[in-house]
Structures are given as C-alpha cells and as structure tokens.
Scaffold this motif. Structure first.
Motif, PDB file in Angstrom:
ATOM      1  N   SER A 106      -8.145   3.454   2.055  1.00  0.00           N
ATOM      2  CA  SER A 106      -8.011   2.421   1.029  1.00  0.00           C
ATOM      3  C   SER A 106      -7.569   2.983  -0.311  1.00  0.00           C
ATOM      4  O   SER A 106      -6.966   2.278  -1.111  1.00  0.00           O
ATOM      5  CB  SER A 106      -9.349   1.695   0.849  1.00  0.00           C
ATOM      6  OG  SER A 106     -10.358   2.601   0.424  1.00  0.00           O
ATOM      7  N   ASP A 107      -7.850   4.251  -0.555  1.00  0.00           N
ATOM      8  CA  ASP A 107      -7.616   4.843  -1.869  1.00  0.00           C
ATOM      9  C   ASP A 107      -6.738   6.080  -1.721  1.00  0.00           C
ATOM     10  O   ASP A 107      -6.883   6.843  -0.776  1.00  0.00           O
ATOM     11  CB  ASP A 107      -8.957   5.219  -2.506  1.00  0.00           C
ATOM     12  CG  ASP A 107      -8.791   5.732  -3.926  1.00  0.00           C
ATOM     13  OD1 ASP A 107      -8.751   6.961  -4.105  1.00  0.00           O
ATOM     14  OD2 ASP A 107      -8.685   4.902  -4.851  1.00  0.00           O
TER      15      ASP A 107
ATOM     16  N   ASP B 159     -15.793   3.005   0.681  1.00  0.00           N
ATOM     17  CA  ASP B 159     -14.925   4.100   1.108  1.00  0.00           C
ATOM     18  C   ASP B 159     -14.370   3.879   2.520  1.00  0.00           C
ATOM     19  O   ASP B 159     -13.693   4.748   3.063  1.00  0.00           O
ATOM     20  CB  ASP B 159     -15.668   5.444   1.037  1.00  0.00           C
ATOM     21  CG  ASP B 159     -16.856   5.509   1.998  1.00  0.00           C
ATOM     22  OD1 ASP B 159     -17.096   4.529   2.734  1.00  0.00           O
ATOM     23  OD2 ASP B 159     -17.547   6.542   2.009  1.00  0.00           O
TER      24      ASP B 159
ATOM     25  N   SER C 260      -6.806   8.824  -3.291  1.00  0.00           N
ATOM     26  CA  SER C 260      -7.564  10.080  -3.301  1.00  0.00           C
ATOM     27  C   SER C 260      -8.096  10.413  -1.915  1.00  0.00           C
ATOM     28  O   SER C 260      -8.279  11.587  -1.576  1.00  0.00           O
ATOM     29  CB  SER C 260      -8.717  10.008  -4.300  1.00  0.00           C
ATOM     30  OG  SER C 260      -9.662   9.022  -3.916  1.00  0.00           O
ATOM     31  N   GLN C 261      -8.359   9.389  -1.098  1.00  0.00           N
ATOM     32  CA  GLN C 261      -8.750   9.636   0.292  1.00  0.00           C
ATOM     33  C   GLN C 261      -7.536  10.033   1.124  1.00  0.00           C
ATOM     34  O   GLN C 261      -7.615  10.927   1.972  1.00  0.00           O
ATOM     35  CB  GLN C 261      -9.379   8.381   0.897  1.00  0.00           C
ATOM     36  CG  GLN C 261     -10.748   8.023   0.387  1.00  0.00           C
ATOM     37  CD  GLN C 261     -11.216   6.736   1.049  1.00  0.00           C
ATOM     38  OE1 GLN C 261     -10.600   5.681   0.881  1.00  0.00           O
ATOM     39  NE2 GLN C 261     -12.291   6.820   1.797  1.00  0.00           N
TER      40      GLN C 261
ATOM     41  N   LYS D 149     -14.226  -2.257  -2.172  1.00  0.00           N
ATOM     42  CA  LYS D 149     -14.550  -1.160  -3.072  1.00  0.00           C
ATOM     43  C   LYS D 149     -15.268  -0.019  -2.357  1.00  0.00           C
ATOM     44  O   LYS D 149     -15.565   1.001  -2.961  1.00  0.00           O
ATOM     45  CB  LYS D 149     -15.410  -1.667  -4.231  1.00  0.00           C
ATOM     46  CG  LYS D 149     -14.687  -2.647  -5.142  1.00  0.00           C
ATOM     47  CD  LYS D 149     -15.569  -3.084  -6.291  1.00  0.00           C
ATOM     48  CE  LYS D 149     -14.841  -4.064  -7.201  1.00  0.00           C
ATOM     49  NZ  LYS D 149     -15.696  -4.500  -8.339  1.00  0.00           N
TER      50      LYS D 149
ATOM     51  N   HIS E  32       0.841  -1.189   0.000  1.00  0.00           N
ATOM     52  CA  HIS E  32       0.000   0.000   0.000  1.00  0.00           C
ATOM     53  C   HIS E  32       0.883   1.248   0.000  1.00  0.00           C
ATOM     54  O   HIS E  32       2.116   1.172   0.018  1.00  0.00           O
ATOM     55  CB  HIS E  32      -0.891  -0.042   1.245  1.00  0.00           C
ATOM     56  CG  HIS E  32      -2.192   0.664   1.122  1.00  0.00           C
ATOM     57  ND1 HIS E  32      -3.058   0.473   0.073  1.00  0.00           N
ATOM     58  CD2 HIS E  32      -2.807   1.574   1.937  1.00  0.00           C
ATOM     59  CE1 HIS E  32      -4.145   1.207   0.247  1.00  0.00           C
ATOM     60  NE2 HIS E  32      -4.008   1.904   1.368  1.00  0.00           N
TER      61      HIS E  32
END
Length: 834
Positions: free
Chosen positions: A527-528, A555, A530-531, A553, A417
């Motif tokens: 997880s992403d 948020d 962009s977050q 998948k 990650h």
C-alpha cells in the motif's frame, strides 16, 4: 579552460599561508597524482558525429538520446550521459528538484531536442508543467571537452528557489576505492554510505565536498573526469537515501537570473589510442558434440581483426590446441564489428576454452550431458525462494519468513498506484475500500525483485510450468513443501515432483481470486511506497496480522480488482492447464480449477468484454488471451464449442502469430486439416521474418531496444521455433532453438556472461533480486539481459545490480528457461536428467 593542474597549482599558491600542514600535504598529494598521471592519459576531444552524440576514441557523450522509462519513472538512462572507456559511468544529467532524487521523484517533461552538427552542439528543451518552468540544456564541443549550460528564458519560479538544480550522476561501482579532488582538497569515495539522507526538503544531506573545480578519480586515468563550474559544485552520495542511488554532482539554479544560469566545463581523460578488448561470446555452459558451435567475437570499431582463433583443450598440464581456424567477418551491429569462429567439427568430449588475439575465455564443456543439470537451479532454488506466504529455508539460511499472511485489503477507487497498478471508479467487488478480503494469503510467487503478487505473471508462469510437465515430465524431487506448517525446505526430498508442487502453488494464487471475486484481478501489492522499496526479509514488511480496523492506513497489502476480460481469459487458460497437470496429484484442486475455467469462459462469452487497462497488470491483447484460453480449454475438455472458438479466433491472432505460435501448434491434434493448413501458412510468413534476423545481428535472435531488455523475447522465440520445428520440420530447423539457449548462456553482445545466475562457468553474480542490496544473486534466476542504450550501446551491468531493466529476476523467465533446456536436450536426442 586552462588545464586542471594549473588551476590546482594556482589555488595551492594563493592559499598556502592560510591552511594547516595537513591540508598542504593533501593538496600536494592531489597535485602530484594529477601530474604523474597526465603523461599516460589526456583530456578527450569529443566531436559531434553523425550518430548525434559527441565522440572521441574512448569516450561518448550522449545528450538526451534516451528518455526516462515510461513505465517505471527514472530508470537511469536519460539526460546527459557518458560512456567512458567502454562503460556507461555517467547518466541523468538534467534539472531535478531533489538533491539526490529517488526513482519516483518528479521528473520533467521532454519537449524537443535539436542537433546542430555545424556548430557541434546539442540542445534539449524540457519543462516542469506544475511550476510553468521551462529550460534548456545545451552541450557544445570544445577542444578539451564540452561546455554544458542550463538556460532559462524566464527567472526561476519562486517555488523552486533552493530546490531546482542541475544534477549529473556517477556510477558508484565505477568509483569505489577511488579518490576525488575538490578545489585541490582530496577525498575518498566511500564504499558504504554514511551521514544523513535527504528527507522531503526538511533534512539536507551533507555533501562529500563543495567548490568550483572537481576531479573525479584523479588516481585512475580510465575513470578521471574533471568539472569546472562558474558557480558552486556539490558532490553527494545518493546511496544514503536509497541503495540504488548514485554519486551526484549538483549546482543549484540561482534565483533572479535568466539566460545561462549554470555553466560547466566537463572534460574526461582517455588512454591514448584506447581499444576495448575483444569479447568472445560463447556458451558458458558448453555444447553438445552434435550441435553447431560458433563463437561470436565482438570488436571495438577501432580494433583490427586478427585472422585466426584457437580452441584449446584443458588437460592435466597446459591447454593444448584442439582446433585452429580462420575467423570470418560478419559485419557491424550497433557500434561493434563482429567475427565468427566455427568449431563445430570438434566433437570429442572434454573441457575447452577459446583463444583469440591473446584473450582467452573461461573453460566450458563439450559433452552429451552438458545440459542435463543446467535447468535444476531454477527449479531447486529460484522458484522456491520466490514463493509467497511460506517460510523458505536453505540449510543454515532462511531466505524469508512466512510473509503476507494478512493479505489483503480492497484497494481504494479512482487511484493510480505505483508499479503499474490502478483501481478504476468502482471496486467491482462486494468489498468496500479498506475492507479485508479473506482467503488471499495462499500461494503465488513474488513477481520479481519486489514482492507483489502480479496475476499476469503468475498465470503465464503456471502455463509455462504445465508445458514443461506435459512435454517432458521431469520428476525431480529436491524441495519439501509443507503447507500445514507454511514451510519450504530446499535440498530436501518429500516424495513429490517439485514441478507439480510449483504448479500447485501458482494455481492456488489464481483460484483464491476466483473464490473471492469469481474472476481474476490484477494483483496484490504494497500500500505504501516505503513498503514497496523494502529490501530484506519479506516477513518484516507487515505485522502479518489483519488490521481491518485501520483500513487503508494499516500495513496490509492492497488487492486491485478492476475488471479486465483479457486478464480473466489469461487466468482461465492457466487454470484449465493446471487442472490437467494436477489430476492425480491434487484432485480436489484440479477439479476446482477446471470448474472455475469453464465458468469463467461461459461468463465472458455471455457479456461484452470488460476493457479496463493499465500498465502491464491487466493482461495482454484480448484476442490473444482469448485464443490461448480457448486452446487450453479444448485440450482439457475436447468440447466442440472450444473447437469452434479456436477456429474462429485463429485469423485474428495472425498479426501476433509469434506470440501465439505455441498455442496454435498445441491445438493441431484437435483441429481439422483446414486449421492445420492455415497454421502452416502463418508459420511460413513467420519464417520469412525470422530469416531477417540473421541479417540484423550476428546472434540470430530478436534483440529489443526498449526500456526492458529482451531475454523474454529470446526465450519465446526459441520455444516457438521448437514447437514449429516439431510440427513443420521442413520449414523450421533446430538451429534457431539452439541459438536461443546459446544466447542466454553467453553468446550475446556486451559480455560473455551467462544470464542464468549460477549456471555456466561465468554467470550473473550481481543481480536485481530481493537480495540485491548485498550485491548478490539467487541461483537459477534469469535476468532480462542486454539493454540497448540508444542509439547503439548494448549494456548489461556486471557491477551494479540496480538496473532492473537489465538485471531483475522475474518469474516469467524461469519456466520458459527450464522448458528450453529440455527442448534442446530432446532435439539432441539426449533426455534431460530426472
């Protein structure tokens, strides 16, 4: 290359008939600006020196002296860089695959660097292995600047056509409110970005300007840089893509060519005989009357030392001289020369400032209570603002809502990650990837300027807070914590010591992991990407609703669970310590923490260590973490098995004694004379290494040269010396403790700012917190400090918050800072205020 003014004039004459009256006026403005300023500044003539960079008075050009940070990708400290009139304003001169790259976008591999002193050139060789793309960047000195070329032995791979280009990045804060001229057309650097951002090669940003001759800041001789290119130059604003973006000058690499494919002539204007003003490094908070008071004066290498300095006392009228004395040469450290000014004889309380060579500091105090409230903003503001899973309110301001109430989903396996989290080949838990793990939405602090729950940071912070409580018992109550409402209110008392409330909040985050998994896990993170890069109220990052049907998948954040015994021992130590502090305050939690610590130790001792390691999220060295756990269990339970463990582990931590000195000293009351003798022998070896610091730099503390600045080392150094002084006063004196605090308050290289926001007359007011995009600060936050840009430039940016290695608040600095203030107060026999 001919003078830029002549180039502009020629272009003006040849195109005059084809342009509008408005364009003519703009061209004339640019021309006359350059003409009028040429008398007070001139292009530098940099020469490749034995420092392996190009040097002129007022200018340094570095060529791959530094490399991208290995932990966090692009750290804006690499490639071709320029230090212009004392400030690093240009970086990341390299071939990149995006127009305005973000931190996580692809970077090349560094192969080698060749320095040719005879011909005045440096050449760096790099490659993008995924594309079998090799290239070199060569910089050679000229009479009025340098020639920079990008060189290919083979033609550009087809996959990189229209993508690969040479980028040079310019610090936005250095060019705010300034102009540029491209082929004579004037423009203004925007204070705030606008237009479209680059999106995965599908949306191309519109350049601010394009052409072949660019002058940045023609209106400012301190910042004026000229670039002439054989091919097209484009100027972009990288902040449209990310708030931490820079202004980017870029030339695309043409397809179907090899050899020299990009050819730039770069010149930077310098003020004749420019000399950096002196920095009078001192404590912005001030000094206790009885302590040593030494200001350290940092001088440009071209400056001539002046003999005297003065201490002025602030009165109702003009400041009056309270003391005058000679400055003493210390010597050279990095690129600067240093003097010292000792005014220790001044003991009268009052407000003072220091004057040297016409320069004056901001005012500071000399008083017995000078440190009494200095620690309070960190406990009153910084720690509450970092609290996760609760709403934090301060008067009219909501710092953030009750965030991440949907924590957390089991992370996927075999996954590396961002931010140094990774999951191994199995979950090593009862949960499947994407399955919600209940009970993790309690307690904990945001690790830093981002929002993850990093276990290693949390247990270190809990340990630090417990040490404060057990050593000094500050009962300050200025924060109300209501878990039933998930609400925290700043500057409101609730009848409970704030320090215990923060220990409780950290312990809750640790114990929830033991409830869910029976052990510590690396942590919880977005997880992403962009977050992760989210700036704003943390409550808006997710919908705060468990989205288990969507699994990975959704948020919801992910919890990483690969088993690390080192991490588990660190958690065990903190739980054992927290159980002592919480006894009588939250007995239920105290009992649970104690039981989890014992169970964790017993389990670990009965099995082979689990050695999963990745980045900085999986604990420290196993032997160090084990030793600290054994010590805390010993102090809590006085059990013979922990006495044995501490004795057996002591020889194994000798190599890292500096990191373990506090634990070693804390165990002394419970151990025998042989143990005490061994600890003292180690302390004597440590003392020898400590004494070497006084010959390495004039500040008397360890200053690191890694990609993350070293205030943590300064803090732990000073705190270790406090414990060693208390145990062995004949061996370690108190001055090294005071020096650590003075360093944080402004007695350090590069500037005289206090590294604790809101503490001291002048402090870090633009820092890398959750509000960094607002160019603001969080009171009481401690930043990493001075970063050494290799080989010799100490830096801490005052006008640009986005250098995390210099300016990012982390919770692991908050607790030791509070401890150190209390320790200094105690040594000066003036207890800190309650």
């Amino acid at each position: 290359m001919k003078n830029v003014i002549a180039v502009l004039w020629r272009k003006l004459m040849t195109t005059l008939v084809a342009v509008t009256k408005k364009s003519v006026l703009m061209w004339l403005i640019g021309f006359f600006l350059l003409s009028s300023l040429s008398a007070i500044a001139k292009p530098a003539q940099p020469v490749l020196s034995d420092k392996d960079y190009f040097e002129a008075q007022g200018l340094n050009i570095l060529v791959f002296s530094n490399w991208y940070d290995g932990l966090f990708s692009d750290a804006k400290i690499s490639g071709v860089e320029m230090i212009h009139h004392g400030e690093r304003t240009v970086t990341n001169g390299d071939v990149r695959l995006q127009i305005t790259p973000e931190q996580w976008d692809p970077i090349p591999q560094f192969v080698e660097r060749k320095v040719d002193l005879k011909n005045g050139a440096i050449e760096a060789f790099l490659r993008y292995p995924d594309y079998s793309f090799d290239y070199s960047i060569r910089v050679q000195q000229l009479k009025d600047g340098v020639r920079l070329t990008v060189n290919l032995q083979k033609q550009l791979p087809k996959a990189l056509t229209g993508r690969a280009g040479f980028n040079l990045e310019f610090l936005p804060a250095a060019y705010f409110e300034k102009t540029f001229a491209m082929d004579g057309r004037a423009g203004l650097f925007p204070l705030y970005p606008g237009g479209l951002k680059e999106i995965n090669d599908t949306v191309q940003p519109v350049p601010l300007a394009s052409g072949k001759n660019l002058v940045l800041a023609p209106d400012d001789p301190m910042r004026r840089i000229s670039i002439a290119s054989a091919g097209e130059l484009r100027l972009y604003d990288g902040r449209t893509k990310a708030q931490n973006g820079w202004f980017v000058v870029r030339s695309l690499i043409p397809s179907g060519k090899k050899g020299v494919v990009i050819d730039w002539h770069i010149s930077a204007n310098v003020q004749p005989d420019w000399v950096r003003p002196p920095v009078i490094a001192h404590s912005q908070v001030g000094y206790h009357p009885e302590q040593e008071k030494i200001a350290i004066i940092e001088l440009d290498s071209n400056d001539t030392p002046k003999g005297e300095a003065r201490l002025l006392k602030v009165t109702d009228g003009d400041p009056v001289e309270a003391f005058k004395g000679d400055t003493k040469p210390w010597g050279k450290y990095l690129r600067y020369n240093y003097l010292t000014f000792d005014f220790s004889s001044v003991r009268d309380s009052g407000v003072y400032l220091i004057e040297y060579a016409g320069a004056r500091t901001a005012p500071f105090r000399i008083a017995p209570d000078v440190y009494a409230a200095a620690w309070q903003p960190t406990l009153d503001v910084f720690f509450p603002v970092q609290m996760d899973h609760v709403l934090v309110n301060e008067a009219y301001r909501v710092w953030h809502g009750a965030s991440h109430l949907d924590d957390a989903l089991q992370a996927p396996v075999n996954h590396e990650h961002f931010d140094l989290y990774a999951q191994g080949p199995a979950t090593e838990t009862q949960y499947k990837p994407g399955e919600h793990v209940p009970g993790l939405n309690i307690g904990g602090w945001y690790d830093a300027g981002d929002y993850d729950i990093r276990t290693q940071s949390i247990y270190a912070t809990v340990m630090g807070l417990v040490n404060i409580w057990e050593s000094f018992r500050p009962a300050r109550d200025a924060t109300a914590v209501d878990y039933a409402r998930k609400h925290v209110e700043l500057h409101v008392a609730d009848g409970k010591p704030d320090l215990l409330q923060q220990i409780e909040h950290g312990a809750l985050a640790l114990i929830t992991q033991h409830r869910a998994f029976g052990r510590a896990v690396p942590g919880i993170v977005e997880s992403d990407l962009s977050q992760y890069t989210h700036l704003g109220d943390a409550v808006t990052k997710t919908d705060n609703v468990v989205n288990e049907r969507k699994g990975l998948k959704s948020d919801d954040r992910w919890v990483f669970t690969s088993y690390s015994s080192a991490l588990n021992y660190g958690s065990i130590a903190a739980l054992a310590a927290a159980s002592r502090a919480l006894k009588g305050y939250n007995d239920t939690l105290a009992t649970e923490c104690a039981a989890a610590a014992i169970k964790g130790w017993t389990t670990e001792q009965a099995q082979q260590p689990k050695m999963f390691h990745h980045g900085n999220t999986t604990g420290g060295e196993l032997k160090d973490e084990m030793f600290r756990a054994a010590v805390e269990l010993l102090i809590t339970f006085h059990d013979s098995r922990y006495i044995k463990a501490v004795g057996e582990l002591l020889p194994k931590i000798e190599e890292h004694f500096a990191l373990n000195a506090v634990s070693a000293i804390k165990a002394l009351p419970y151990m025998d004379e042989a143990y005490a003798a061994n600890v003292k022998n180690m302390a004597q070896g440590y003392k020898g290494r400590m004494d070497q610091l006084h010959g390495e730099n004039p500040f008397g503390v360890p200053i690191t040269t890694t990609g993350w600045a070293g205030n943590s080392f300064v803090l732990y150094f000073a705190i270790s010396n406090y414990y060693l002084h208390k145990a062995f006063p004949d061996l370690i004196g108190p001055e090294s403790v005071f020096q650590g605090l003075n360093y944080l308050y402004g007695a350090h290289p590069a500037s005289d700012l206090s590294f604790i926001s809101g503490v001291g007359t002048r402090s870090k007011l633009i820092a890398y917190g959750s509000n960094r995009a607002d160019f603001s600060f969080i009171a009481g936050g401690v930043v990493p400090g001075v970063l050494v840009i290799k080989p010799d430039f100490p830096e801490n940016k005052e006008n640009w918050p986005f250098f995390w290695g210099e300016n990012e608040y982390v919770i692991t600095l908050g607790a030791p800072y509070i401890f150190l203030v209390h320790a200094v107060q105690e040594l000066l026999s003036a207890p800190a205020s309650k």
